[in-house]
Design a protein around this motif. Structure first.
Motif, PDB file in Angstrom:
ATOM      1  N   UNK A 106      61.558  32.024  48.640  1.00  0.00           N
ATOM      2  CA  UNK A 106      61.671  31.175  47.442  1.00  0.00           C
ATOM      3  C   UNK A 106      60.970  29.818  47.612  1.00  0.00           C
ATOM      4  N   UNK A 107      61.063  29.243  48.826  1.00  0.00           N
ATOM      5  CA  UNK A 107      60.440  27.926  49.055  1.00  0.00           C
ATOM      6  C   UNK A 107      58.919  27.981  48.910  1.00  0.00           C
ATOM      7  N   UNK A 108      58.366  29.182  48.934  1.00  0.00           N
ATOM      8  CA  UNK A 108      56.910  29.301  48.892  1.00  0.00           C
ATOM      9  C   UNK A 108      56.389  29.861  47.566  1.00  0.00           C
ATOM     10  N   UNK A 109      57.306  30.033  46.591  1.00  0.00           N
ATOM     11  CA  UNK A 109      56.827  30.438  45.261  1.00  0.00           C
ATOM     12  C   UNK A 109      55.873  29.340  44.816  1.00  0.00           C
ATOM     13  N   UNK A 110      54.714  29.676  44.387  1.00  0.00           N
ATOM     14  CA  UNK A 110      53.730  28.658  44.041  1.00  0.00           C
ATOM     15  C   UNK A 110      52.645  28.520  45.085  1.00  0.00           C
ATOM     16  N   UNK A 111      52.878  29.091  46.296  1.00  0.00           N
ATOM     17  CA  UNK A 111      51.811  29.070  47.309  1.00  0.00           C
ATOM     18  C   UNK A 111      50.631  29.916  46.840  1.00  0.00           C
ATOM     19  N   UNK A 112      50.930  31.020  46.135  1.00  0.00           N
ATOM     20  CA  UNK A 112      49.892  31.891  45.591  1.00  0.00           C
ATOM     21  C   UNK A 112      50.278  32.293  44.165  1.00  0.00           C
ATOM     22  N   UNK A 113      49.334  32.873  43.416  1.00  0.00           N
ATOM     23  CA  UNK A 113      49.645  33.459  42.122  1.00  0.00           C
ATOM     24  C   UNK A 113      49.519  34.975  42.282  1.00  0.00           C
ATOM     25  N   UNK A 114      50.670  35.665  42.490  1.00  0.00           N
ATOM     26  CA  UNK A 114      50.625  37.071  42.910  1.00  0.00           C
ATOM     27  C   UNK A 114      49.757  37.975  42.045  1.00  0.00           C
ATOM     28  N   UNK A 115      49.815  37.827  40.714  1.00  0.00           N
ATOM     29  CA  UNK A 115      49.059  38.748  39.858  1.00  0.00           C
ATOM     30  C   UNK A 115      47.569  38.657  40.177  1.00  0.00           C
ATOM     31  N   UNK A 116      47.096  37.441  40.405  1.00  0.00           N
ATOM     32  CA  UNK A 116      45.660  37.259  40.635  1.00  0.00           C
ATOM     33  C   UNK A 116      45.266  37.580  42.074  1.00  0.00           C
ATOM     34  N   UNK A 117      46.253  37.609  42.985  1.00  0.00           N
ATOM     35  CA  UNK A 117      45.946  38.025  44.355  1.00  0.00           C
ATOM     36  C   UNK A 117      45.929  39.553  44.465  1.00  0.00           C
ATOM     37  N   UNK A 118      46.862  40.208  43.793  1.00  0.00           N
ATOM     38  CA  UNK A 118      46.954  41.667  43.901  1.00  0.00           C
ATOM     39  C   UNK A 118      45.918  42.382  43.049  1.00  0.00           C
ATOM     40  N   UNK A 268      50.555  38.812  33.259  1.00  0.00           N
ATOM     41  CA  UNK A 268      51.547  39.254  32.288  1.00  0.00           C
ATOM     42  C   UNK A 268      52.840  38.500  32.570  1.00  0.00           C
ATOM     43  N   UNK A 269      53.233  37.506  31.801  1.00  0.00           N
ATOM     44  CA  UNK A 269      52.618  37.029  30.554  1.00  0.00           C
ATOM     45  C   UNK A 269      51.256  36.390  30.805  1.00  0.00           C
ATOM     46  N   UNK A 270      50.435  36.258  29.738  1.00  0.00           N
ATOM     47  CA  UNK A 270      49.071  35.738  29.910  1.00  0.00           C
ATOM     48  C   UNK A 270      49.066  34.372  30.591  1.00  0.00           C
ATOM     49  N   UNK A 271      48.097  34.142  31.470  1.00  0.00           N
ATOM     50  CA  UNK A 271      47.953  32.847  32.138  1.00  0.00           C
ATOM     51  C   UNK A 271      46.738  32.126  31.556  1.00  0.00           C
ATOM     52  N   UNK A 272      46.573  30.871  31.948  1.00  0.00           N
ATOM     53  CA  UNK A 272      45.444  30.097  31.444  1.00  0.00           C
ATOM     54  C   UNK A 272      44.149  30.672  32.008  1.00  0.00           C
ATOM     55  N   UNK A 273      43.043  30.594  31.236  1.00  0.00           N
ATOM     56  CA  UNK A 273      41.756  31.057  31.778  1.00  0.00           C
ATOM     57  C   UNK A 273      41.425  30.326  33.073  1.00  0.00           C
ATOM     58  N   UNK A 274      40.737  30.999  33.991  1.00  0.00           N
ATOM     59  CA  UNK A 274      40.471  30.429  35.310  1.00  0.00           C
ATOM     60  C   UNK A 274      39.387  29.346  35.267  1.00  0.00           C
ATOM     61  N   UNK A 275      38.346  29.573  34.471  1.00  0.00           N
ATOM     62  CA  UNK A 275      37.192  28.679  34.504  1.00  0.00           C
ATOM     63  C   UNK A 275      37.500  27.206  34.343  1.00  0.00           C
ATOM     64  N   UNK A 276      38.171  26.806  33.252  1.00  0.00           N
ATOM     65  CA  UNK A 276      38.389  25.373  33.025  1.00  0.00           C
ATOM     66  C   UNK A 276      39.269  24.710  34.072  1.00  0.00           C
ATOM     67  N   UNK A 277      39.942  25.502  34.910  1.00  0.00           N
ATOM     68  CA  UNK A 277      40.793  24.871  35.933  1.00  0.00           C
ATOM     69  C   UNK A 277      39.963  24.275  37.061  1.00  0.00           C
ATOM     70  N   UNK A 278      38.677  24.569  37.070  1.00  0.00           N
ATOM     71  CA  UNK A 278      37.814  24.034  38.129  1.00  0.00           C
ATOM     72  C   UNK A 278      37.278  22.678  37.712  1.00  0.00           C
TER      73      UNK A 278
END
Ligand code: HEC
Ligand code: HEC
Length: 379
Positions: A106-118, A268-278
């Motif tokens: 639980x302390x590491x939720x947020x270390x990765x975004x599982x949907x985009x890693x898997x 799922x649910x939809x996340x923000x598009x990746x591009x503008x986050x850069x």
């Protein structure tokens, strides 16, 4: 006509010397014959690597958790998969693999975004702007020839491999996102930094340091692609030299690729598009080497191109041609046939010694192997 090809048999060691910071003997960039052999001379800010320092670095790379969450460098740079993470490699891992620690602790939720890693993107979160800033998504680069391509990271923001080791431990190894050194992880000692750097410097591809395009380019399509790469398609303006990189910085419009401007299908649910986050959608990236490309799919800093062909096609697209790099280079036009040919050429740049037995190879000789049944040039 192919002046670049005739000069394409090069000593990678020479490039290391040209990059500066080399603690080894300097060497001029020279052409060598096919029968010549060389000893790679990587650049370093640490002591001259000795075999025992390299061995110690390998042990640290694959086994040391730095009192953290259980990950090692090899968790994301596995030797059995060309030191990178592909979607297929991730899919084959057991659920309790340390890569997935963010999904269990639980302390590491947020270390990765599982949907985009898997999913098909195989993305890792990186706080490239500092731990007090939101993270961005990055694909894992392989670390072959890494000593020859400073600065490091897709953004080229880390000057030395020793610094990268520190950053990687703080980024990927902590037990909590507070990332308190000495509590959430143990920072590498100066000696461990040197050993990790020495090991990474030893990862030379091909193992003998000789890149011989004439031997790699064997099909008519690849030969046409080679001509385009060094000619009309302008690729070598940035991907020039023995490692196919100028180590320059360009915004080639990858963040504006259509796939980056919509929520990733995995979310799922939809996340923000990746591009503008850069950094608001614009950021310059350090031109990557194209040696060993075929084993490091997906491509680009955000793994937004699933195949080599898709990556090549980007350069004929509006996203590239409207980018700062597209303007700098005067635009690139590519027909479908051009894209096929350049992709065929880039496929050939995966030499033996990449720790993977590629089609047509009976064995490999590379990182972690010195098997004498396999010559350095591979059968
Ligand atoms: C959770 C996955 C993960 C772990 C664990 C990890 N890395 Fe990486 N590594 C990455 C990603 C993602 C990048 C790209 C980072 C960027 O561009 O900002 C990267 C990039 C690198 C690079 C830069 C390569 C280049 O071409 O510039 C080096 C060097 C490196 N890692 C070394 C290490 C070392 C040493 C360790 C262990 C201390 C380590 N990594 C642990 C994911 C990981
Ligand atoms: C203006 C400089 C420039 C030109 C011209 C250029 N590239 Fe690139 N190339 C880059 C940069 C910078 C990146 C990294 C972009 C990113 O990840 O956002 C890159 C990335 C790549 C990648 C992905 C590598 C990886 O490891 O993921 C491939 C493949 C590639 N380029 C092929 C080509 C081809 C083929 C051409 C010619 C049609 C070309 N490039 C022209 C600068 C350039």
């Amino acid at each position: 006509m192919k002046s670049t090809t005739t000069a394409a048999v090069l000593l990678l060691a020479s490039l290391a010397a040209a990059c500066g910071g080399s603690s080894g003997p300097s060497a001029e960039t020279v052409e060598v014959g096919a029968t010549d052999t060389v000893t790679p001379t990587p650049s370093s800010t640490g002591p001259t690597p000795t075999p025992s320092l390299v061995d110690e670095g390998a042990r640290l790379f694959f086994q040391e958790t730095f009192d953290g969450n259980g990950r090692t460098c090899g968790t994301c740079h596995p030797a059995t998969a060309s030191f990178t993470l592909t979607p297929a490699f991730i899919a084959a891992l057991p659920p309790d693999d340390p890569l997935f620690v963010a999904e269990r602790v639980p302390e590491l939720a947020g270390l990765e975004e599982p949907a985009l890693m898997h999913g098909a993107r195989a993305l890792i979160l990186e706080n490239v702007d500092g731990f007090d800033q939101p993270p961005v998504f990055r694909g894992v680069p392989h670390v072959f020839n890494v000593a020859l391509t400073a600065p490091f990271g897709w953004s080229g923001s880390i000057p030395t491999l020793e610094d990268f080791a520190d950053r990687a431990v703080a980024q990927h190894f902590p037990k909590t996102l507070a990332r308190v050194p000495g509590v959430d992880f143990r920072p590498p000692t100066p000696h461990e930094r040197d050993a990790l750097a020495a090991f990474m410097e030893s990862l030379t591809l091909p193992p003998d340091g000789i890149v011989e395009l004439a031997a790699l380019v064997t099909s008519a399509a690849a030969a046409r692609g080679e001509d385009l790469f060094f000619g009309a398609a302008k690729c070598s303006v940035c991907h020039g030299g023995p490692l196919f990189t100028d180590n320059g910085f360009f915004d080639t419009g990858v963040t504006q690729r259509p796939v980056n401007l919509v929520p990733a299908t995995e979310c799922d649910p939809p996340c923000a598009p990746i591009g503008p986050r850069q950094a608001g959608g614009t950021r310059a990236f350090n031109t990557p080497s194209l040696l060993g490309l075929a084993n490091s799919a997906p491509f680009f800093h955000d793994n937004s191109a699933a195949t080599i062909r898709e990556a090549v096609a980007h350069y004929g697209s509006p996203a590239f041609n409207a980018s700062p790099a597209g303007a700098f280079i005067g635009g690139i036009q590519l027909t479908d046939a051009d894209i096929d040919d350049i992709a065929a050429f880039l496929e050939t740049l995966t030499t033996c010694g990449n720790s993977v037995v590629d089609p047509g190879e009976q064995c490999h000789r590379g990182a972690g192997t010195t098997a004498d049944d396999c010559t350095a040039r591979c059968p």
